[in-house]
Motif scaffolding. Structure first.
Motif, PDB file in Angstrom:
ATOM      1  N   ASP A  69       0.887  -1.163   0.000  1.00  0.00           N
ATOM      2  CA  ASP A  69       0.000   0.000   0.000  1.00  0.00           C
ATOM      3  C   ASP A  69       0.926   1.213   0.000  1.00  0.00           C
ATOM      4  O   ASP A  69       1.702   1.411   0.940  1.00  0.00           O
ATOM      5  CB  ASP A  69      -0.881  -0.013   1.251  1.00  0.00           C
ATOM      6  CG  ASP A  69      -1.827   1.172   1.319  1.00  0.00           C
ATOM      7  OD1 ASP A  69      -1.633   2.160   0.574  1.00  0.00           O
ATOM      8  OD2 ASP A  69      -2.765   1.114   2.132  1.00  0.00           O
ATOM      9  N   LYS A  71       0.604   4.144   0.637  1.00  0.00           N
ATOM     10  CA  LYS A  71       0.493   5.052   1.781  1.00  0.00           C
ATOM     11  C   LYS A  71       1.510   4.653   2.855  1.00  0.00           C
ATOM     12  O   LYS A  71       1.851   5.452   3.715  1.00  0.00           O
ATOM     13  CB  LYS A  71      -0.923   5.023   2.342  1.00  0.00           C
ATOM     14  CG  LYS A  71      -1.956   5.578   1.379  1.00  0.00           C
ATOM     15  CD  LYS A  71      -3.364   5.458   1.941  1.00  0.00           C
ATOM     16  CE  LYS A  71      -4.356   5.944   0.929  1.00  0.00           C
ATOM     17  NZ  LYS A  71      -5.203   4.894   0.384  1.00  0.00           N
ATOM     18  N   PHE A 127       3.207  12.298  -5.424  1.00  0.00           N
ATOM     19  CA  PHE A 127       2.585  11.452  -4.405  1.00  0.00           C
ATOM     20  C   PHE A 127       1.976  12.238  -3.239  1.00  0.00           C
ATOM     21  O   PHE A 127       1.047  11.764  -2.594  1.00  0.00           O
ATOM     22  CB  PHE A 127       3.585  10.421  -3.892  1.00  0.00           C
ATOM     23  CG  PHE A 127       3.980   9.447  -4.965  1.00  0.00           C
ATOM     24  CD1 PHE A 127       3.137   8.424  -5.340  1.00  0.00           C
ATOM     25  CD2 PHE A 127       5.191   9.579  -5.636  1.00  0.00           C
ATOM     26  CE1 PHE A 127       3.481   7.536  -6.352  1.00  0.00           C
ATOM     27  CE2 PHE A 127       5.545   8.702  -6.650  1.00  0.00           C
ATOM     28  CZ  PHE A 127       4.690   7.676  -7.007  1.00  0.00           C
ATOM     29  N   ILE A 131      -1.601  13.000  -6.678  1.00  0.00           N
ATOM     30  CA  ILE A 131      -2.376  11.762  -6.476  1.00  0.00           C
ATOM     31  C   ILE A 131      -3.542  11.994  -5.500  1.00  0.00           C
ATOM     32  O   ILE A 131      -4.677  11.655  -5.829  1.00  0.00           O
ATOM     33  CB  ILE A 131      -1.477  10.580  -6.013  1.00  0.00           C
ATOM     34  CG1 ILE A 131      -0.500  10.162  -7.114  1.00  0.00           C
ATOM     35  CG2 ILE A 131      -2.309   9.402  -5.505  1.00  0.00           C
ATOM     36  CD1 ILE A 131      -1.028   9.302  -8.222  1.00  0.00           C
ATOM     37  N   PRO A 132      -3.305  12.566  -4.308  1.00  0.00           N
ATOM     38  CA  PRO A 132      -4.428  12.720  -3.371  1.00  0.00           C
ATOM     39  C   PRO A 132      -5.575  13.588  -3.899  1.00  0.00           C
ATOM     40  O   PRO A 132      -6.710  13.436  -3.462  1.00  0.00           O
ATOM     41  CB  PRO A 132      -3.790  13.377  -2.139  1.00  0.00           C
ATOM     42  CG  PRO A 132      -2.337  13.052  -2.239  1.00  0.00           C
ATOM     43  CD  PRO A 132      -2.037  12.977  -3.710  1.00  0.00           C
ATOM     44  N   TYR A 136      -7.597   9.629  -8.675  1.00  0.00           N
ATOM     45  CA  TYR A 136      -6.919   8.364  -8.955  1.00  0.00           C
ATOM     46  C   TYR A 136      -6.173   7.917  -7.710  1.00  0.00           C
ATOM     47  O   TYR A 136      -5.902   8.703  -6.803  1.00  0.00           O
ATOM     48  CB  TYR A 136      -5.877   8.521 -10.082  1.00  0.00           C
ATOM     49  CG  TYR A 136      -6.464   8.863 -11.426  1.00  0.00           C
ATOM     50  CD1 TYR A 136      -7.032   7.880 -12.237  1.00  0.00           C
ATOM     51  CD2 TYR A 136      -6.415  10.165 -11.912  1.00  0.00           C
ATOM     52  CE1 TYR A 136      -7.550   8.193 -13.489  1.00  0.00           C
ATOM     53  CE2 TYR A 136      -6.932  10.488 -13.156  1.00  0.00           C
ATOM     54  CZ  TYR A 136      -7.498   9.501 -13.939  1.00  0.00           C
ATOM     55  OH  TYR A 136      -8.005   9.806 -15.174  1.00  0.00           O
ATOM     56  N   GLU A 137      -5.800   6.636  -7.716  1.00  0.00           N
ATOM     57  CA  GLU A 137      -4.890   6.116  -6.704  1.00  0.00           C
ATOM     58  C   GLU A 137      -3.811   5.320  -7.425  1.00  0.00           C
ATOM     59  O   GLU A 137      -3.977   4.930  -8.578  1.00  0.00           O
ATOM     60  CB  GLU A 137      -5.624   5.266  -5.670  1.00  0.00           C
ATOM     61  CG  GLU A 137      -6.343   4.061  -6.218  1.00  0.00           C
ATOM     62  CD  GLU A 137      -7.235   3.363  -5.192  1.00  0.00           C
ATOM     63  OE1 GLU A 137      -7.377   3.864  -4.066  1.00  0.00           O
ATOM     64  OE2 GLU A 137      -7.779   2.313  -5.536  1.00  0.00           O
ATOM     65  N   VAL A 138      -2.708   5.098  -6.726  1.00  0.00           N
ATOM     66  CA  VAL A 138      -1.595   4.354  -7.310  1.00  0.00           C
ATOM     67  C   VAL A 138      -2.007   2.895  -7.447  1.00  0.00           C
ATOM     68  O   VAL A 138      -2.550   2.299  -6.516  1.00  0.00           O
ATOM     69  CB  VAL A 138      -0.325   4.482  -6.440  1.00  0.00           C
ATOM     70  CG1 VAL A 138       0.819   3.658  -7.022  1.00  0.00           C
ATOM     71  CG2 VAL A 138       0.084   5.948  -6.314  1.00  0.00           C
ATOM     72  N   ASP A 139      -1.771   2.334  -8.629  1.00  0.00           N
ATOM     73  CA  ASP A 139      -2.085   0.939  -8.892  1.00  0.00           C
ATOM     74  C   ASP A 139      -0.831   0.100  -8.641  1.00  0.00           C
ATOM     75  O   ASP A 139       0.287   0.597  -8.713  1.00  0.00           O
ATOM     76  CB  ASP A 139      -2.551   0.780 -10.349  1.00  0.00           C
ATOM     77  CG  ASP A 139      -3.305  -0.516 -10.583  1.00  0.00           C
ATOM     78  OD1 ASP A 139      -3.542  -1.281  -9.625  1.00  0.00           O
ATOM     79  OD2 ASP A 139      -3.659  -0.767 -11.750  1.00  0.00           O
ATOM     80  N   ILE A 166      -1.876   4.113 -12.429  1.00  0.00           N
ATOM     81  CA  ILE A 166      -3.015   4.639 -11.679  1.00  0.00           C
ATOM     82  C   ILE A 166      -4.286   3.856 -11.986  1.00  0.00           C
ATOM     83  O   ILE A 166      -4.367   3.149 -12.999  1.00  0.00           O
ATOM     84  CB  ILE A 166      -3.251   6.145 -11.983  1.00  0.00           C
ATOM     85  CG1 ILE A 166      -3.439   6.367 -13.485  1.00  0.00           C
ATOM     86  CG2 ILE A 166      -2.129   6.992 -11.404  1.00  0.00           C
ATOM     87  CD1 ILE A 166      -3.833   7.779 -13.887  1.00  0.00           C
ATOM     88  N   THR A 168      -8.788   4.500 -11.103  1.00  0.00           N
ATOM     89  CA  THR A 168      -9.739   5.429 -10.495  1.00  0.00           C
ATOM     90  C   THR A 168     -10.062   4.975  -9.084  1.00  0.00           C
ATOM     91  O   THR A 168     -10.058   3.773  -8.785  1.00  0.00           O
ATOM     92  CB  THR A 168     -11.041   5.529 -11.320  1.00  0.00           C
ATOM     93  OG1 THR A 168     -11.558   4.229 -11.521  1.00  0.00           O
ATOM     94  CG2 THR A 168     -10.790   6.195 -12.657  1.00  0.00           C
ATOM     95  N   VAL A 169     -10.304   5.937  -8.208  1.00  0.00           N
ATOM     96  CA  VAL A 169     -10.648   5.638  -6.819  1.00  0.00           C
ATOM     97  C   VAL A 169     -12.058   5.075  -6.806  1.00  0.00           C
ATOM     98  O   VAL A 169     -12.964   5.619  -7.431  1.00  0.00           O
ATOM     99  CB  VAL A 169     -10.563   6.919  -5.945  1.00  0.00           C
ATOM    100  CG1 VAL A 169     -11.034   6.633  -4.527  1.00  0.00           C
ATOM    101  CG2 VAL A 169      -9.148   7.458  -5.943  1.00  0.00           C
TER     102      VAL A 169
END
Length: 170
Positions: A69, A71, A127, A131-132, A136-139, A166, A168-169
């Protein structure tokens, strides 16, 4: 963050990348124990041995554990770093090199201008800011830098593309 946006424009290109065949060398490392110079130092003298290359572009690729993850990414997160070039087919792989199929998919493409010492600001923008706020989120696919004709290793006028996978969230 403001400096990156002024230099490079705040919005990346969003691209759907097809699968790519790559040939090169890899090392396991962390940002704390960065072995990038060692990796490229072993690949560059032998890159002309790779058959069926598509162009002179080079791929500096990071492959992370699929369960990571982002994060929780730290300077001690272990990953594989690859020094590669793209090929049309996997024939006559030079000894000590390996083949890799880059899966492709949706990517945000950022431009990094300047020496590697300025890379951290670019990553902080991507990042920590883009991104936030992007939707989108990192794939969990390969990250890579495309080192094309504007790349000038360690030169302040160098330019490279940073490709971040990426999705989509939800």
């Amino acid at each position: 963050m403001q400096a990156y946006a002024q230099l490079h424009g705040a919005e990346p290109r969003i691209e759907l990348l097809p699968e790519k065949k790559l040939v090169g060398k890899k090392l396991t490392m962390t940002l704390t124990n960065n072995r990038t110079a060692e990796l490229w130092g072993s690949f560059m003298p032998r890159r002309k041995e790779v058959q069926n290359t598509i162009s002179s572009d080079l791929y500096s690729m990071q492959v992370y554990d699929p369960s990571l993850d982002f994060k929780n990414f730290t300077p001690d997160t272990v990953f594989e770093k690859w020094a590669t070039t793209e090929v049309t087919e996997f024939t006559d792989i030079p000894e000590g090199m390996e083949r890799y199929i880059l899966k492709g998919g949706l990517y945000a493409v950022f431009i990094h201008k300047g020496a590697p010492s300025a890379f951290m600001k670019t990553f902080q923008f991507i990042f920590g800011y883009w991104i936030p706020q992007s939707g989108y989120e990192v794939d969990n696919r390969e990250h890579f830098e495309l080192l094309g004709e504007k790349y000038k290793n360690n030169h302040p006028d160098s330019e490279e593309e940073i490709w971040v996978p990426i999705r989509t969230v939800n």
